[in-house]
Write a protein that holds these residues in place. Structure first.
Motif, PDB file in Angstrom:
ATOM      1  N   PRO A 250       0.810  -1.237   0.000  1.00  0.00           N
ATOM      2  CA  PRO A 250       0.000   0.000   0.000  1.00  0.00           C
ATOM      3  C   PRO A 250       0.835   1.274   0.000  1.00  0.00           C
ATOM      4  O   PRO A 250       0.482   2.250  -0.680  1.00  0.00           O
ATOM      5  CB  PRO A 250      -0.827  -0.128   1.292  1.00  0.00           C
ATOM      6  CG  PRO A 250      -0.892  -1.586   1.557  1.00  0.00           C
ATOM      7  CD  PRO A 250       0.426  -2.122   1.104  1.00  0.00           C
ATOM      8  N   ILE A 251       1.949   1.287   0.714  1.00  0.00           N
ATOM      9  CA  ILE A 251       2.784   2.491   0.741  1.00  0.00           C
ATOM     10  C   ILE A 251       3.480   2.692  -0.596  1.00  0.00           C
ATOM     11  O   ILE A 251       3.615   3.825  -1.089  1.00  0.00           O
ATOM     12  CB  ILE A 251       3.798   2.390   1.887  1.00  0.00           C
ATOM     13  CG1 ILE A 251       3.059   2.311   3.218  1.00  0.00           C
ATOM     14  CG2 ILE A 251       4.751   3.575   1.878  1.00  0.00           C
ATOM     15  CD1 ILE A 251       3.968   2.223   4.412  1.00  0.00           C
ATOM     16  N   SER A 252       3.928   1.614  -1.207  1.00  0.00           N
ATOM     17  CA  SER A 252       4.554   1.733  -2.526  1.00  0.00           C
ATOM     18  C   SER A 252       3.590   2.300  -3.557  1.00  0.00           C
ATOM     19  O   SER A 252       3.968   3.135  -4.391  1.00  0.00           O
ATOM     20  CB  SER A 252       5.069   0.364  -2.976  1.00  0.00           C
ATOM     21  OG  SER A 252       6.021  -0.150  -2.055  1.00  0.00           O
ATOM     22  N   GLN A 253       2.344   1.883  -3.502  1.00  0.00           N
ATOM     23  CA  GLN A 253       1.352   2.418  -4.431  1.00  0.00           C
ATOM     24  C   GLN A 253       1.104   3.900  -4.190  1.00  0.00           C
ATOM     25  O   GLN A 253       0.898   4.669  -5.145  1.00  0.00           O
ATOM     26  CB  GLN A 253       0.055   1.623  -4.287  1.00  0.00           C
ATOM     27  CG  GLN A 253       0.176   0.159  -4.713  1.00  0.00           C
ATOM     28  CD  GLN A 253      -1.089  -0.629  -4.439  1.00  0.00           C
ATOM     29  OE1 GLN A 253      -2.071  -0.079  -3.940  1.00  0.00           O
ATOM     30  NE2 GLN A 253      -1.060  -1.916  -4.744  1.00  0.00           N
ATOM     31  N   ARG A 254       1.109   4.328  -2.956  1.00  0.00           N
ATOM     32  CA  ARG A 254       0.907   5.748  -2.653  1.00  0.00           C
ATOM     33  C   ARG A 254       2.075   6.601  -3.138  1.00  0.00           C
ATOM     34  O   ARG A 254       1.885   7.747  -3.563  1.00  0.00           O
ATOM     35  CB  ARG A 254       0.706   5.940  -1.153  1.00  0.00           C
ATOM     36  CG  ARG A 254      -0.616   5.433  -0.619  1.00  0.00           C
ATOM     37  CD  ARG A 254      -0.612   5.372   0.886  1.00  0.00           C
ATOM     38  NE  ARG A 254      -0.286   6.648   1.489  1.00  0.00           N
ATOM     39  CZ  ARG A 254      -0.058   6.834   2.787  1.00  0.00           C
ATOM     40  NH1 ARG A 254      -0.110   5.803   3.604  1.00  0.00           N
ATOM     41  NH2 ARG A 254       0.230   8.030   3.241  1.00  0.00           N
ATOM     42  N   LEU A 255       3.275   6.057  -3.085  1.00  0.00           N
ATOM     43  CA  LEU A 255       4.437   6.831  -3.517  1.00  0.00           C
ATOM     44  C   LEU A 255       4.462   7.042  -5.026  1.00  0.00           C
ATOM     45  O   LEU A 255       5.122   7.970  -5.503  1.00  0.00           O
ATOM     46  CB  LEU A 255       5.717   6.131  -3.067  1.00  0.00           C
ATOM     47  CG  LEU A 255       6.003   6.174  -1.558  1.00  0.00           C
ATOM     48  CD1 LEU A 255       7.253   5.381  -1.233  1.00  0.00           C
ATOM     49  CD2 LEU A 255       6.154   7.613  -1.075  1.00  0.00           C
ATOM     50  N   TRP A 256       3.796   6.184  -5.782  1.00  0.00           N
ATOM     51  CA  TRP A 256       3.746   6.379  -7.229  1.00  0.00           C
ATOM     52  C   TRP A 256       2.718   7.432  -7.638  1.00  0.00           C
ATOM     53  O   TRP A 256       2.689   7.843  -8.799  1.00  0.00           O
ATOM     54  CB  TRP A 256       3.426   5.075  -7.931  1.00  0.00           C
ATOM     55  CG  TRP A 256       4.581   4.118  -7.981  1.00  0.00           C
ATOM     56  CD1 TRP A 256       4.697   2.923  -7.347  1.00  0.00           C
ATOM     57  CD2 TRP A 256       5.803   4.291  -8.708  1.00  0.00           C
ATOM     58  NE1 TRP A 256       5.909   2.340  -7.630  1.00  0.00           N
ATOM     59  CE2 TRP A 256       6.608   3.164  -8.460  1.00  0.00           C
ATOM     60  CE3 TRP A 256       6.298   5.304  -9.524  1.00  0.00           C
ATOM     61  CZ2 TRP A 256       7.869   3.003  -9.005  1.00  0.00           C
ATOM     62  CZ3 TRP A 256       7.563   5.148 -10.068  1.00  0.00           C
ATOM     63  CH2 TRP A 256       8.337   4.015  -9.821  1.00  0.00           C
ATOM     64  N   GLN A 257       1.867   7.865  -6.706  1.00  0.00           N
ATOM     65  CA  GLN A 257       0.862   8.885  -6.995  1.00  0.00           C
ATOM     66  C   GLN A 257       1.421  10.254  -6.611  1.00  0.00           C
ATOM     67  O   GLN A 257       1.688  10.517  -5.437  1.00  0.00           O
ATOM     68  CB  GLN A 257      -0.432   8.596  -6.227  1.00  0.00           C
ATOM     69  CG  GLN A 257      -1.040   7.233  -6.552  1.00  0.00           C
ATOM     70  CD  GLN A 257      -2.234   6.923  -5.679  1.00  0.00           C
ATOM     71  OE1 GLN A 257      -2.650   7.737  -4.860  1.00  0.00           O
ATOM     72  NE2 GLN A 257      -2.796   5.738  -5.868  1.00  0.00           N
ATOM     73  N   SER A 258       1.566  11.108  -7.590  1.00  0.00           N
ATOM     74  CA  SER A 258       2.171  12.426  -7.340  1.00  0.00           C
ATOM     75  C   SER A 258       1.269  13.325  -6.495  1.00  0.00           C
ATOM     76  O   SER A 258       1.753  14.253  -5.841  1.00  0.00           O
ATOM     77  CB  SER A 258       2.486  13.115  -8.669  1.00  0.00           C
ATOM     78  OG  SER A 258       1.300  13.263  -9.451  1.00  0.00           O
ATOM     79  N   GLN A 259      -0.051  13.075  -6.482  1.00  0.00           N
ATOM     80  CA  GLN A 259      -0.951  13.918  -5.700  1.00  0.00           C
ATOM     81  C   GLN A 259      -1.028  13.489  -4.240  1.00  0.00           C
ATOM     82  O   GLN A 259      -1.598  14.203  -3.417  1.00  0.00           O
ATOM     83  CB  GLN A 259      -2.372  13.882  -6.294  1.00  0.00           C
ATOM     84  CG  GLN A 259      -2.489  14.439  -7.695  1.00  0.00           C
ATOM     85  CD  GLN A 259      -2.124  13.399  -8.740  1.00  0.00           C
ATOM     86  OE1 GLN A 259      -1.912  12.226  -8.410  1.00  0.00           O
ATOM     87  NE2 GLN A 259      -2.059  13.827 -10.006  1.00  0.00           N
ATOM     88  N   ALA A 260      -0.491  12.315  -3.901  1.00  0.00           N
ATOM     89  CA  ALA A 260      -0.569  11.842  -2.519  1.00  0.00           C
ATOM     90  C   ALA A 260       0.272  12.720  -1.608  1.00  0.00           C
ATOM     91  O   ALA A 260       1.317  13.251  -1.996  1.00  0.00           O
ATOM     92  CB  ALA A 260      -0.109  10.387  -2.434  1.00  0.00           C
TER      93      ALA A 260
END
Length: 511
Positions: A250-260
């Motif tokens: 879940p954290i890896s997926q959030r890091l790929w989102q620039s708006q997070a």
């Protein structure tokens, strides 16, 4: 003389070096290699560099990662990268030692990573080089999930050749380290092997026995440590036993989102907070599973309590006590990071200038989000107490119902004994083979004329307390009936007068 001063400094340094080796794990020493070189696991290492404008990730195995760290040019972080996250999935001596040499990890923190003493307490240690966190993660798992340590290859057929090459490199390194260990004295090797085999076999035997005894009656929860290193230069190292990268996905997926927010802030302490929040989220899932299990057992107890259900409740209550013991220190760790981060950094005394501004490891925004993590941990601990209390009440209820059923059975047997005891006595008396006592010359009516009054007297004598309680109960029922009747009569007369005084439309609504 200068020579004597030089020798004094050298002796002092040697003494300091020996003192450091006595505390913690020194990756360069032969004794450390002897004690920890057997820790081998094929790890999956993810390296992610990110900032608010860009992100880049790499995925490596053991041998490739060790070569990556030894190459200063390859391991140098890009100028645009504000944070580097090294996520080590699995625990292996070659990977941990390479990280220790590269980032100058403290020997005591390495000891906490490599020495897995069961369910040790979660803690936060402050060092001059980094902040070290060790947090126990509670995760739901299948029955045999903890016994599997193999690496599943999900990269397809193209990576089989690379994996084979990595296995060969790791085998070569292991053989070289094994040669170094074999060159040590035989007494040290024997002492190490004997102690390791005896303790490992005994612990494994006890765990297997308990696991078999509790099979099918418990919630399968895997408790494993998550170790986090937070450096001043923005490097975050996380080490955990799960080598499939499912835990940190879940954290890896959030890091790929620039708006997070985690990606936009590019704050390494916020990444640490996200890892702690992930641990708490898994603990919440465990609590939800325990609540569902307790609801099912409560329904079974209310329908028909049995000793099998009591056994399940007992096992569940024991697991809840153990989980509370391992979850409570997490609350202390989170509170310490929020409240005493700056004070602990100041206490290290690493600043020469007393007027210099001291900065803690956790940023202001990370402290704000840690408050939410602390609230979730309080909810988890409160839920554990509530579930443990419900479990205890259900166990008491089951035993009380069993005692009540036993008392009712004994009461019925007692009543039957009281009723038939006079009849049995008279039957034995008149049934004696003596001419004077025999009733052959009399009718059967004579026996019942004597037996019935005797039985009535015996029942009254033995049940006089029950008769008094019954009379008292009937008198209270009659008193309540009289009071209801009097109030009904008084209310009916007053209600009629009030009803007649109302207008016709209101009278219709009232009726």
């Amino acid at each position: 003389t200068p020579t004597e001063r030089f020798r004094s400094v050298v002796r002092r340094l040697i003494h300091m070096r020996k003192t450091i080796r006595l505390v913690g794990i020194e990756p360069r020493s032969a004794a450390t290699l002897l004690n920890y070189s057997h820790i081998r696991q094929r790890c999956t290492i993810g390296i992610m560099d990110y900032s608010s404008i860009r992100a880049d990730a790499q995925r490596m195995r053991n041998a490739e990662f060790v070569r990556f760290l030894k190459n200063d040019r390859a391991s140098r972080r890009a100028p645009w990268a504000k944070v580097r996250w090294i996520n080590v999935c699995g625990i292996s001596w070659d990977v941990v030692s390479a990280l220790a040499l590269k980032y100058d990890l403290h020997p005591l923190s390495l000891e906490s990573v490599l020495q897995q003493r069961g369910n040790a307490r979660s803690k936060a240690d402050y060092y001059n080089e980094h902040l070290f966190l060790r947090v126990l993660c509670h995760r739901l798992s299948d029955d045999d999930a903890h016994a599997s340590i193999s690496i599943q290859n999900d990269d397809g057929d193209d990576d089989q050749e690379e994996d084979q090459e990595e296995r060969e490199d790791e085998d070569q390194e292991f053989q070289s380290e094994r040669t170094d260990v074999e060159n040590l004295p035989a007494s040290r090797r024997t002492r190490f092997a004997d102690a390791q085999d005896v303790k490992a076999n005994k612990d494994a035997r006890n765990r297997a026995l308990l696991h078999e005894l509790k099979r099918g009656d418990r919630v399968n929860v895997t408790v494993s440590p998550l170790c986090i290193f937070l450096m001043r230069d923005g490097t975050v190292i996380s080490i955990h036993q799960d080598n499939t990268r499912d835990f940190t996905a879940p954290i890896s997926q959030r890091l790929w989102q620039s708006q997070a927010g985690l990606r936009a802030t590019a704050d390494p302490s916020l990444l640490v907070q996200s890892l702690l929040d992930l641990v708490v989220d898994h603990a919440l899932a465990v609590i939800d599973e325990y609540q569902r299990r307790v609801l099912k057992l409560e329904q079974a107890v209310l329908i028909k309590p049995s000793m099998k259900i009591v056994r399940q409740l007992h096992i569940l209550q024991g697991d809840l006590i153990l989980h509370k013991r391992t979850l409570e220190p997490i609350t202390t760790v989170v509170y310490g990071l929020r409240r005493y981060d700056l004070d602990r950094v100041t206490a290290l005394g690493q600043h020469d200038d007393p007027n210099a501004k001291v900065e803690g490891y956790m940023s202001h925004k990370a402290n704000i989000y840690l408050a939410d993590v602390h609230d979730h941990m309080e909810y988890i601990l409160t839920s554990l107490d509530m579930i443990a209390g419900i479990t205890d009440n259900l166990i008491n209820y089951a035993f009380n119902m069993a005692s009540y059923d036993m008392n009712e059975t004994m009461r019925q047997l007692t009543l039957a004994t009281i009723i038939f005891l006079p009849l049995t006595l008279l039957t034995g008396y008149f049934g004696m083979n003596f001419k004077v006592m025999s009733i052959h010359h009399l009718s059967d009516t004579f026996f019942w004329e004597v037996a019935m009054p005797t039985m009535v007297v015996a029942v009254v004598l033995f049940l006089q307390n029950d008769i008094k309680r019954m009379v008292h109960y009937l008198s209270k029922r009659m008193t309540r009936h009289r009071i209801k009747k009097v109030r009904a009569l008084s209310m009916s007369g007053r209600g009629a007068r009030v009803l007649m005084s109302l207008p016709q439309n209101y009278r219709y609504k009232y009726v």
